[in-house]
Design an enzyme around this catalytic site. Structure first.
Site, short mmCIF file in Angstrom:
data_model
loop_
_atom_site.label_atom_id
_atom_site.label_comp_id
_atom_site.label_asym_id
_atom_site.label_seq_id
_atom_site.Cartn_x
_atom_site.Cartn_y
_atom_site.Cartn_z
N THR A 1 -8.05 -1.44 -2.81
CA THR A 1 -7.90 -1.48 -1.35
C THR A 1 -8.73 -0.35 -0.75
O THR A 1 -9.92 -0.51 -0.54
CB THR A 1 -6.42 -1.39 -0.94
OG1 THR A 1 -5.80 -0.27 -1.59
CG2 THR A 1 -5.66 -2.66 -1.32
N LYS B 1 -5.28 0.41 -9.76
CA LYS B 1 -5.74 0.73 -8.41
C LYS B 1 -4.75 1.69 -7.76
O LYS B 1 -3.56 1.70 -8.08
CB LYS B 1 -5.90 -0.53 -7.56
CG LYS B 1 -4.64 -1.31 -7.24
CD LYS B 1 -3.79 -0.81 -6.07
CE LYS B 1 -4.61 -0.67 -4.81
NZ LYS B 1 -3.70 -0.20 -3.67
N THR C 1 1.53 3.09 -4.07
CA THR C 1 0.75 1.86 -3.93
C THR C 1 -0.21 1.84 -5.07
O THR C 1 -1.37 2.18 -4.93
CB THR C 1 -0.02 1.79 -2.62
OG1 THR C 1 0.90 1.85 -1.57
CG2 THR C 1 -0.75 0.48 -2.50
N GLU D 1 -6.95 9.33 -0.90
CA GLU D 1 -7.63 9.03 0.36
C GLU D 1 -8.10 10.30 1.06
O GLU D 1 -7.30 11.17 1.40
CB GLU D 1 -6.69 8.23 1.27
CG GLU D 1 -6.49 6.81 0.76
CD GLU D 1 -5.46 6.03 1.54
OE1 GLU D 1 -5.46 4.80 1.41
OE2 GLU D 1 -4.65 6.65 2.27
N ASN E 1 -5.88 6.25 7.41
CA ASN E 1 -4.59 5.61 7.58
C ASN E 1 -4.23 5.35 9.04
O ASN E 1 -3.25 4.66 9.33
CB ASN E 1 -3.49 6.43 6.91
CG ASN E 1 -3.53 6.27 5.41
OD1 ASN E 1 -3.07 5.27 4.87
ND2 ASN E 1 -4.11 7.24 4.72
N THR F 1 -6.58 -2.64 10.65
CA THR F 1 -7.72 -3.31 11.27
C THR F 1 -8.78 -3.68 10.25
O THR F 1 -8.80 -3.16 9.16
CB THR F 1 -8.35 -2.39 12.34
OG1 THR F 1 -8.80 -1.18 11.72
CG2 THR F 1 -7.35 -2.07 13.42
#
EC number: 2.3.1.35
Length: 422
Positions: A175, A201, A212, A295, A417, A422
């Site tokens: 992702t 992942k 996640t 991230e 985040n 979107t």
């Protein structure tokens, strides 16, 4: 990876021995994998992954401890009750979580479609999803992707093409990940070679108790499901459950493993011990890859807690420090603020005496007996300026130890985040 490399070198001094090899989840005998573009969320992204075993395999899994669980996770737990599976199918771009009855139906549809195109039992299909929560899964697109993937798996292709297809499977589960996370290794035994392949992942919404994060492991070793489950549970405790990026525990995360026995090799006790080390190393490598790819992260953090009275205390402290927003921001700012480290240890819930603790940033001693010591800010800054930073705590309580992995916290994390849907 440093710890893993060191462990590998130590292991190599005795027989049998294992080693890293190129490839991913389809490296073991009797496995095929691929990833395809089904346009679930983006038109040009691999987003459906399929892993197939030529024969029914012994299977095991571990799952998120979040009370809110995604629909495919619930189905997969049910399908694992008999300890057998033959395929794993996963999609990215949509978590298929918290959408009610349509979510259950979508997860079931993924399993049914996979079973249909592969000619296997529906209950032998394990299902996973990752992406945005609360949005209904576009079942038609996913089904189209599964059909396309099954055709690729059925093709007679070269080993090089098979490796590329396996790589595409690892791409398809990503992702916000910026790098593919896959690993492969082999163990030389008295009767031949056993191989292990894996992919994972994870980048954000990562916290101990799994985040996640999806992990898929395959081996051609012959291992009963009960032993496989115990092996996986123990390995996850010291790998994926020791990673934190942002303190959020997901609804979807799981690690699944299939052992199809196609090598024809049953491990003797010495070989089993070595296989366990190999399995552990793969899980730790993928866990570290997830932490490195946090991230917006610019730095990788390893926290080693030594001399604890119990392993659980060491784990609590290591995870607490890795998960501290103040520690993470200090790491980003290259600030040798050891007080934040000690404070995070203090609220971890672990039993220890703060007045006995020594804290090191890399090789630099910054605190002793629970108090700061004179140290070179310049040397500490050098340590913190590196991409990989190690924090070490000596508790002086006992012999137990644990290591956790994380990353710094940057403004890019907020950007990533802030508009995830979107």
């Amino acid at each position: 990876m440093d710890n893993i490399t060191q462990n590998t070198e130590n292991i190599g001094q005795s027989q049998p021995k294992w080693s890293w090899i190129e490839g991913g989840i389809a490296v073991p005998q009797g496995f095929r994998a691929t990833g395809v573009k089904a346009e679930i969320k983006y038109p040009d992204k691999y987003d459906v992954a399929l892993v197939y075993s030529e024969v029914p395999a012994q299977a095991a899994g571990v799952f998120t401890r979040n009370k809110v669980k995604a629909h495919p996770l619930i189905l997969t737990k049910k399908h694992l009750e008999n300890g057998v599976a033959q395929a794993m199918v996963a999609n990215s771009g949509n978590a298929n979580a918290c959408v009610g009855k349509p979510g259950d139906e979508a997860a079931w549809a993924m399993a049914v479609k996979t079973a249909e195109v592969l000619g296997i039992a529906v209950e032998d299909v394990l299902v996973a999803s990752t992406g945005v929560i609360g949005v209904e899964l576009p079942v038609v697109s996913v089904a189209r992707g599964i059909e396309k993937a099954s055709l690729e798996i059925a093709e007679k292709i070269s080993p090089e093409e098979m490796m590329q297809n396996s790589h595409q499977a690892a791409l398809a589960i990503m992702t916000t990940d910026t790098v593919v996370k896959e690993a492969a290794c082999e163990l030389s035994t008295e009767h031949g070679v056993i191989r292990l392949g894996a992919m994972a992942k994870g980048s954000g919404m990562i916290h101990p108790n799994m985040g996640t994060m999806l992990g898929f492991i395959a081996t051609d070793a012959a291992i009963p499901a009960s032993e496989l489950q115990e092996l996986l549970r123990e390995a996850v405790e010291d790998s994926f459950n020791m990673v934190t990026v942002d303190g959020d525990t997901s609804t979807n995360d799981m690690v699944l493993v299939l052992a199809n026995g196609k090598s024809g090799i049953t491990l003797n006790p010495q070989e089993w011990a070595e296989f366990r080390r190999m399995f552990w190393a793969v899980c730790q490598k993928l866990a570290q890859d997830i932490a490195r790819d946090g991230e917006g992260a610019t730095k990788f953090l390893e926290v080693q807690v030594l001399g604890a009275a119990a392993v659980e205390d060491a784990r609590k402290i290591a995870k607490s420090i890795c998960g501290s927003s103040l520690v993470k921001t200090a790491l980003y700012g290259e600030d040798a603020n050891w007080g934040r480290i000690l404070a995070a240890a203090g609220y971890s819930g672990a039993e220890f005496n703060p007045n006995q603790v020594e804290i090191y940033l890399g090789h630099v001693l910054v605190a002793k007996e629970g108090q700061g010591v004179h140290f070179s800010e310049e040397e500490a800054k050098k340590v913190l300026s590196r991409k990989d930073v190690t924090v070490k705590l000596l508790l002086q309580e006992g012999q137990a130890q644990a290591t956790a992995w994380g990353c710094d916290l940057t403004h890019d994390y907020v950007t990533i985040n802030g508009d995830y849907r979107t």
